[in-house]
Motif scaffolding. Structure first.
Motif, PDB file in Angstrom:
ATOM      1  N   SER A 100       0.833  -1.207   0.000  1.00  0.00           N
ATOM      2  CA  SER A 100       0.000   0.000   0.000  1.00  0.00           C
ATOM      3  C   SER A 100       0.871   1.261   0.000  1.00  0.00           C
ATOM      4  O   SER A 100       0.587   2.225  -0.725  1.00  0.00           O
ATOM      5  CB  SER A 100      -0.925  -0.006   1.213  1.00  0.00           C
ATOM      6  N   LEU A 101       1.933   1.261   0.786  1.00  0.00           N
ATOM      7  CA  LEU A 101       2.855   2.394   0.805  1.00  0.00           C
ATOM      8  C   LEU A 101       3.470   2.592  -0.581  1.00  0.00           C
ATOM      9  O   LEU A 101       3.580   3.724  -1.068  1.00  0.00           O
ATOM     10  CB  LEU A 101       3.949   2.174   1.853  1.00  0.00           C
ATOM     11  N   ILE A 102       3.843   1.508  -1.230  1.00  0.00           N
ATOM     12  CA  ILE A 102       4.434   1.619  -2.569  1.00  0.00           C
ATOM     13  C   ILE A 102       3.414   2.185  -3.551  1.00  0.00           C
ATOM     14  O   ILE A 102       3.745   3.038  -4.376  1.00  0.00           O
ATOM     15  CB  ILE A 102       4.979   0.253  -3.040  1.00  0.00           C
ATOM     16  N   HIS A 103       2.164   1.742  -3.455  1.00  0.00           N
ATOM     17  CA  HIS A 103       1.121   2.305  -4.326  1.00  0.00           C
ATOM     18  C   HIS A 103       0.948   3.804  -4.059  1.00  0.00           C
ATOM     19  O   HIS A 103       0.716   4.584  -4.992  1.00  0.00           O
ATOM     20  CB  HIS A 103      -0.209   1.572  -4.137  1.00  0.00           C
ATOM     21  N   GLU A 139      11.183  -7.571   1.960  1.00  0.00           N
ATOM     22  CA  GLU A 139      11.213  -8.247   0.658  1.00  0.00           C
ATOM     23  C   GLU A 139       9.799  -8.662   0.269  1.00  0.00           C
ATOM     24  O   GLU A 139       9.395  -8.499  -0.886  1.00  0.00           O
ATOM     25  CB  GLU A 139      12.091  -9.496   0.726  1.00  0.00           C
ATOM     26  N   ASP A 140       9.061  -9.220   1.233  1.00  0.00           N
ATOM     27  CA  ASP A 140       7.706  -9.692   0.951  1.00  0.00           C
ATOM     28  C   ASP A 140       6.807  -8.573   0.455  1.00  0.00           C
ATOM     29  O   ASP A 140       6.017  -8.761  -0.468  1.00  0.00           O
ATOM     30  CB  ASP A 140       7.081 -10.336   2.200  1.00  0.00           C
ATOM     31  N   ALA A 141       6.916  -7.391   1.055  1.00  0.00           N
ATOM     32  CA  ALA A 141       6.087  -6.257   0.642  1.00  0.00           C
ATOM     33  C   ALA A 141       6.421  -5.831  -0.782  1.00  0.00           C
ATOM     34  O   ALA A 141       5.529  -5.607  -1.603  1.00  0.00           O
ATOM     35  CB  ALA A 141       6.284  -5.083   1.597  1.00  0.00           C
ATOM     36  N   ILE A 142       7.708  -5.751  -1.081  1.00  0.00           N
ATOM     37  CA  ILE A 142       8.127  -5.325  -2.421  1.00  0.00           C
ATOM     38  C   ILE A 142       7.731  -6.364  -3.456  1.00  0.00           C
ATOM     39  O   ILE A 142       7.227  -6.020  -4.533  1.00  0.00           O
ATOM     40  CB  ILE A 142       9.643  -5.043  -2.446  1.00  0.00           C
ATOM     41  N   LEU A 143       7.906  -7.635  -3.129  1.00  0.00           N
ATOM     42  CA  LEU A 143       7.548  -8.686  -4.087  1.00  0.00           C
ATOM     43  C   LEU A 143       6.037  -8.795  -4.271  1.00  0.00           C
ATOM     44  O   LEU A 143       5.567  -9.109  -5.367  1.00  0.00           O
ATOM     45  CB  LEU A 143       8.167 -10.017  -3.662  1.00  0.00           C
ATOM     46  N   LEU A 144       5.275  -8.507  -3.225  1.00  0.00           N
ATOM     47  CA  LEU A 144       3.816  -8.469  -3.351  1.00  0.00           C
ATOM     48  C   LEU A 144       3.417  -7.344  -4.310  1.00  0.00           C
ATOM     49  O   LEU A 144       2.624  -7.552  -5.234  1.00  0.00           O
ATOM     50  CB  LEU A 144       3.153  -8.265  -1.984  1.00  0.00           C
ATOM     51  N   TRP A 145       3.982  -6.160  -4.104  1.00  0.00           N
ATOM     52  CA  TRP A 145       3.707  -5.057  -5.020  1.00  0.00           C
ATOM     53  C   TRP A 145       4.128  -5.405  -6.445  1.00  0.00           C
ATOM     54  O   TRP A 145       3.389  -5.148  -7.401  1.00  0.00           O
ATOM     55  CB  TRP A 145       4.430  -3.783  -4.563  1.00  0.00           C
ATOM     56  N   ALA A 146       5.307  -6.009  -6.595  1.00  0.00           N
ATOM     57  CA  ALA A 146       5.810  -6.354  -7.929  1.00  0.00           C
ATOM     58  C   ALA A 146       4.873  -7.323  -8.630  1.00  0.00           C
ATOM     59  O   ALA A 146       4.604  -7.186  -9.829  1.00  0.00           O
ATOM     60  CB  ALA A 146       7.218  -6.940  -7.825  1.00  0.00           C
ATOM     61  N   SER A 147       4.353  -8.275  -7.880  1.00  0.00           N
ATOM     62  CA  SER A 147       3.404  -9.243  -8.437  1.00  0.00           C
ATOM     63  C   SER A 147       2.130  -8.542  -8.904  1.00  0.00           C
ATOM     64  O   SER A 147       1.615  -8.814  -9.993  1.00  0.00           O
ATOM     65  CB  SER A 147       3.089 -10.305  -7.383  1.00  0.00           C
ATOM     66  N   GLU A 148       1.635  -7.636  -8.087  1.00  0.00           N
ATOM     67  CA  GLU A 148       0.439  -6.863  -8.454  1.00  0.00           C
ATOM     68  C   GLU A 148       0.726  -5.984  -9.673  1.00  0.00           C
ATOM     69  O   GLU A 148      -0.112  -5.871 -10.570  1.00  0.00           O
ATOM     70  CB  GLU A 148      -0.011  -5.993  -7.279  1.00  0.00           C
ATOM     71  N   ALA A 149       1.899  -5.377  -9.704  1.00  0.00           N
ATOM     72  CA  ALA A 149       2.263  -4.475 -10.803  1.00  0.00           C
ATOM     73  C   ALA A 149       2.376  -5.233 -12.125  1.00  0.00           C
ATOM     74  O   ALA A 149       1.998  -4.713 -13.175  1.00  0.00           O
ATOM     75  CB  ALA A 149       3.570  -3.758 -10.478  1.00  0.00           C
TER      76      ALA A 149
END
Length: 108
Positions: free
Chosen positions: A25-28, A59-69
């Motif tokens: 969410s922060l990355i979004h 890592e998990d947060a960034i990879l979750l965002w990357a997957s969504e992206a």
């Protein structure tokens, strides 16, 4: 200057980011900021890495965002930012694989 600014906010942001979902969410929100303030967009990858280095994003947060992206529409902000961060994401995935390999070796 960006790294210094992020470091000054890290303690507060760490309280806000309690899970991988919070981190995504922060990355979004950073993506949205890049749209509202276009001059910040080129620094997205550096902000992401600084937040990771300062233990705000896991890592998990960034990879979750990357997957969504990756699943986002072609030409979307998320897809653009994902492409912009390709080198950092590759490094992160390789580091995760190395950690997994060393964990398996220590289990033997």
């Amino acid at each position: 200057k960006l790294k210094r600014t992020i470091a000054s906010w890290s303690a507060l942001l760490q309280r806000y980011v309690a899970s991988a979902e919070d981190g995504a969410s922060l990355i979004h929100n950073l993506e949205d900021m890049g749209e509202a303030l276009p001059w910040t967009a080129p620094n997205f990858q550096f902000a992401l890495q600084a937040l990771y280095d300062d233990d705000v994003l896991s890592e998990d947060a960034i990879l979750l965002w990357a997957s969504e992206a990756q699943r986002a529409a072609e030409g979307s902000v998320s897809r653009t930012r994902h492409a912009q961060c390709a080198e950092f994401l590759t490094w992160l995935l390789e580091a995760e694989e190395e950690d997994d390999d060393s964990d398996e070796e220590s289990d033997v």
